[in-house]
Write a protein that holds these residues in place. Structure first.
Motif, PDB file in Angstrom:
ATOM      1  N   LYS A 102       0.882  -1.365   0.026  1.00  0.00           N
ATOM      2  CA  LYS A 102      -0.006  -0.051   0.084  1.00  0.00           C
ATOM      3  C   LYS A 102       0.836   1.266  -0.035  1.00  0.00           C
ATOM      4  N   GLU A 103       1.640   1.300   0.874  1.00  0.00           N
ATOM      5  CA  GLU A 103       2.878   2.471   1.047  1.00  0.00           C
ATOM      6  C   GLU A 103       3.509   2.740  -0.335  1.00  0.00           C
ATOM      7  N   MET A 104       3.801   1.580  -0.824  1.00  0.00           N
ATOM      8  CA  MET A 104       4.760   1.847  -2.303  1.00  0.00           C
ATOM      9  C   MET A 104       3.931   2.026  -3.356  1.00  0.00           C
ATOM     10  N   VAL A 105       2.686   1.637  -3.572  1.00  0.00           N
ATOM     11  CA  VAL A 105       1.679   2.125  -4.431  1.00  0.00           C
ATOM     12  C   VAL A 105       1.223   3.417  -4.504  1.00  0.00           C
ATOM     13  N   GLN A 106       0.912   3.877  -2.945  1.00  0.00           N
ATOM     14  CA  GLN A 106       0.657   5.247  -3.086  1.00  0.00           C
ATOM     15  C   GLN A 106       1.595   6.361  -3.163  1.00  0.00           C
ATOM     16  N   ASN A 107       2.899   6.107  -2.988  1.00  0.00           N
ATOM     17  CA  ASN A 107       4.051   6.925  -2.969  1.00  0.00           C
ATOM     18  C   ASN A 107       4.971   6.749  -4.255  1.00  0.00           C
ATOM     19  N   ARG A 112       9.618   8.166  -7.338  1.00  0.00           N
ATOM     20  CA  ARG A 112      10.506   8.673  -8.764  1.00  0.00           C
ATOM     21  C   ARG A 112      11.231   9.860  -8.159  1.00  0.00           C
ATOM     22  N   PHE A 113      10.806  10.938  -7.613  1.00  0.00           N
ATOM     23  CA  PHE A 113      11.519  12.051  -7.435  1.00  0.00           C
ATOM     24  C   PHE A 113      12.628  11.937  -6.234  1.00  0.00           C
TER      25      PHE A 113
END
Length: 129
Positions: A102-107, A112-113
């Motif tokens: 969840k954390e990975m998908v939301q962020n 990326r930046f």
């Protein structure tokens, strides 16, 4: 979640893909769904989209990401795992913990930046259409 409905949606996707001029399409199906529908939806995808074909490097690959919880106890895990194994080999299925995923998908934007490796690769100059 019926095979017919999934096939209809996939038909629309194939039309969009045909318009891109690319011949190779890698597909990743993310199962953030209740465990009670893993098998019916997995079966519909197998019948309507993935089929029994082995991967063709010229066409692309398909994978399933199954977000846990994968059952509610050891017995239900075994039942779900067995049913999914009847449909797919293990190299098609990735299981992730939903709290970690969840954390990975939301962020993804932050990822990326904040990451010097991803930022230059995930910009408009490196994405081919």
């Amino acid at each position: 979640d019926s095979t017919e409905d999934v096939g209809n949606v996939f038909g629309e996707l194939k039309q969009l893909e045909a318009g891109t001029g690319c011949g190779k399409f890698n597909r990743l199906f993310y199962f953030a769904i209740p465990p009670s529908v893993f098998v019916p939806i997995g079966k519909s995808l197998k019948e309507a989209v993935i089929g029994n074909s082995h991967e063709d490097p010229g066409v692309g690959w398909s994978r399933l990401i199954v977000e846990k919880p994968f059952g509610h106890d050891c017995e239900s895990f075994r039942e779900l795992s067995s049913a999914m194994s009847d449909l797919y080999t293990e190299d098609y299925i990735y299981r992730i913990d939903h709290y970690l995923g969840k954390e990975m998908v939301q962020n993804l934007v932050i990822l990326r930046f904040a990451n010097a490796i991803f930022e230059p690769l995930w910009n408009r100059d490196h994405i081919k259409v």
